[in-house]
Scaffold this motif. Sequence first.
Motif, mmCIF file in Angstrom:
data_model
loop_
_atom_site.group_PDB
_atom_site.id
_atom_site.type_symbol
_atom_site.label_atom_id
_atom_site.label_comp_id
_atom_site.label_asym_id
_atom_site.label_seq_id
_atom_site.Cartn_x
_atom_site.Cartn_y
_atom_site.Cartn_z
ATOM 1 N N UNK A 130 -43.571 11.114 4.280
ATOM 2 C CA UNK A 130 -42.423 10.560 5.089
ATOM 3 C C UNK A 130 -42.169 9.280 5.457
ATOM 4 N N UNK A 131 -43.327 8.622 5.213
ATOM 5 C CA UNK A 131 -43.019 7.097 5.388
ATOM 6 C C UNK A 131 -42.062 6.440 4.454
ATOM 7 N N UNK A 132 -42.338 6.983 3.226
ATOM 8 C CA UNK A 132 -41.590 6.627 1.892
ATOM 9 C C UNK A 132 -40.141 6.832 2.105
ATOM 10 N N UNK A 133 -39.844 8.399 2.613
ATOM 11 C CA UNK A 133 -38.649 8.664 2.888
ATOM 12 C C UNK A 133 -37.561 7.692 3.898
ATOM 13 N N UNK A 184 -34.006 0.248 -3.990
ATOM 14 C CA UNK A 184 -35.171 1.626 -4.010
ATOM 15 C C UNK A 184 -35.907 1.532 -5.127
ATOM 16 N N UNK A 185 -35.594 0.996 -6.384
ATOM 17 C CA UNK A 185 -36.451 1.002 -7.288
ATOM 18 C C UNK A 185 -37.441 0.091 -7.215
ATOM 19 N N UNK A 186 -37.314 -1.041 -6.576
ATOM 20 C CA UNK A 186 -38.355 -2.172 -6.031
ATOM 21 C C UNK A 186 -39.173 -1.416 -4.939
ATOM 22 N N UNK A 187 -38.880 -0.494 -4.118
ATOM 23 C CA UNK A 187 -39.538 0.154 -3.331
ATOM 24 C C UNK A 187 -40.713 1.161 -4.088
ATOM 25 N N UNK A 188 -40.097 1.705 -4.922
ATOM 26 C CA UNK A 188 -40.660 2.676 -5.849
ATOM 27 C C UNK A 188 -41.784 1.820 -6.600
ATOM 28 N N UNK A 189 -41.651 0.639 -7.210
ATOM 29 C CA UNK A 189 -42.582 -0.077 -7.705
ATOM 30 C C UNK A 189 -43.943 -0.568 -6.844
ATOM 31 N N UNK A 190 -43.462 -0.913 -5.566
ATOM 32 C CA UNK A 190 -44.464 -1.097 -4.487
ATOM 33 C C UNK A 190 -45.557 0.276 -4.416
ATOM 34 N N UNK A 191 -44.785 1.274 -4.153
ATOM 35 C CA UNK A 191 -45.349 2.504 -3.793
ATOM 36 C C UNK A 191 -46.376 2.928 -4.852
ATOM 37 N N UNK A 192 -45.738 2.965 -6.141
ATOM 38 C CA UNK A 192 -46.220 3.325 -7.142
ATOM 39 C C UNK A 192 -47.368 2.825 -7.706
ATOM 40 N N UNK A 193 -47.380 1.391 -7.723
ATOM 41 C CA UNK A 193 -48.465 0.832 -8.310
ATOM 42 C C UNK A 193 -49.579 0.348 -6.789
#
Length: 760
Positions: A569-572, A543-552
């Motif tokens: 909603x897509x992120x969730x 989930x942290x890797x997902x946050x990396x992709x979305x955040x950057x």
Amino acid sequence: MKFGKEFASQMVPEWQEAYMNYNYLKTLLKEILIFKQRQTRSNKVNPPKSSSPSKVASLRRRVSLFRAFSGLTSRYGHNSPKKDKEDEVILVSAMHQSDEEEQSEDSHSNYQTIFLRSSEEGGEFELVFFRGLDYEFNKVNQFYRNKVEEVKKHAEELNMQMDAFIALRIKVNHPNAVSPFVNDTKKGSYPMEVIHEESQEKNLEDDRKDYKIASLEVLDNIKINTTTTSPRSTIKSLFHMLRSDLHYNKKELKDAQEKLKRAFIEFHEKLRYLKNYAFLNQLAFSKIMKKYDKITSRNASDAYLQMVEESYLSHSDEVTKLLERVESAFVKHFCNGNRHQGMDMLRPKAKKDGHWVTFFVGCFFGCSLALIVAIVLTIHARNIFKSPLRDQYMNTLFPLYSLFGFLVLHMLMYAGNVYYWMRYRINYSFIIGFKPGTELGYKEVLLLSSGLSVLTLAAVLSNLEMDMDQRTQTYKALTELVPVGLLIAVLLITICPFDIFYRTTRFFLLVCLWHCICAPFYTVTLPDFFLGDQLTSQVQLFRDLQFYVCYYGWGDFKKRDAGTCENSEVYKTIFIVIAVIPYWIRLLQCIRRLCEGRDSTQALNALKYFSIIVAVVARTIYSQRQGMTMKIIAAATSGFATIFATYWDIVMDWGLLCRNSENPWLRDKLILPNRSIYFIAMVLNVLLRLAWMQTVMDFTDAPFLHRKAMIALVASLEIIRRGIWNFFRLENEHLNNVGKFRAVKSVPLPFSYEDGNKVL
């Protein structure tokens, strides 16, 4: 080092029960010694009145006058003098088995020792010792005989495999060849001597007498063994497109050569184990008999060791001959005659423990502690926890760096596992499947974890300093790129093709990871599903890797705003899918193993992972949308999955909770000396399995700890639980190997008969 410890350290771990029980025999000798000491003290207090020492000595001298004259010159030659009847302590005889089938020239014999001094005071202790000694020797001798028979049969299989391989080599290199084949090149014909070939010391003329011209007729009765070990072969097998007919191409030849090379390496390792087994046990019997002579002041070792020398354990030379022939055949057929290269492959050198590893581990851990102190002082000095930007830090920077914290914690737990596996002689490198000599010890794992810890803490400190320093405010975007720069560096090191940072281990890890990603298209081996289990404990890392992709990628990282990601909603939706992926991988692996017919219990295992998937989805939806209905569903599904998974951990994976075992509610064989540790581990497993309750009971909103920190804490508890699980899982696997005396890998052979009923 005492011999007992040296003896134990050189045992093949999976054969430890087949070795002579040296400690048990030492215990029996200790009882004899205690009796002798008590008898000596008793004689000192109450000396015998019947005769004085001078009278006894006089009597002995008088009796000696009537013995035969021994001569003035040495007449012994190479033969030792025969003992007088009165000096004999034991008689050793071979007792043949009563079955008529065993009454042959090569019949198995059990050896029995008759103790001639049992009527003496304390003789019953020595009688018990010799009974135990006979039992241990017969056990060792019989085990060795059985293993020699196994390797002889295996050698015959390899002979026939090599016949087919050489014939295939001829057919591929010379398509127009007919049988019998004679090559006109300078190399001469292809010999079929393989395992039966004599050693290289024989001259060429004698060697050629045993040569047999290669016959291509063997190819008419064989098929290639097709195994579904890749996605392509798996798909072909589903559509019945996987053929086992020989096509006489170079790919078949190369595949057969690789399989036979691995088979020869494993066979050679087994032969070395057998040779070392015979030597160690002979030495152990010699040591224990010398101890007996020293304690009892007798001379029984010569007679007993003569029997050992004449037994099958010492007298048989099949293993030595097979070793020479295997080495000769391997060098000739797989190394182009390069003996140095061949012996390096057959006998890998022991890994040396460098002092520089210990030095850098201490250095990195010291630096990590210093960086932690510096970070704490920086946070305290600038009052970051009470800053209005506290939530912004915790929602952005904390997930970015906690990913590395999860990795470091997992490696620390693995280092602890390796240490205790090595301490209790659990053959983890063989079980997991590492190439001999390439497995990482606990110091190497600590080196990697401490090095990553230093990099992460240095990045956190530099990020704090740059963020607070007014002179770097114009480089705000550069400051935010520090975490992703560290992540890219770690990924590049992991996939680096150069021979640095333990390349063999990194490649092994990447191959297993690829097999997990491609499940169920690869045959599932223990390292594959073992890694899959590790991934299920790193859900928060994904989930942290997902946050990396979305955040950057889509978030506004320059302004340190994570709202774009968390409110999407897509992120969730992806947040739910990411958590399911590790369990889905294990589910597919269980289905693959079930379809291959290896283990019918994999159906229940697959059901376990399906129940966990349902529970994870329910908990995640509840955390996003709340509601009493979802809370009840999440609690019910999580409770069922927890009970199911806990039972599977303790009963199936650890092999515990056996009601009628020798160790109540554990199992018959235990490695750890303290049984209470197993009960503590079971209780901890249950408690740590209940970590999901923090989501359902809304513990994440505790006032004393930020929500992100609570999530990271719960994720860390799951990693700790997995570390405990790892030790007992491999302990149980090791004991299963010990029960089957399985010390080498079973390598699939390339050829089989056309009817498929018999392997060549």
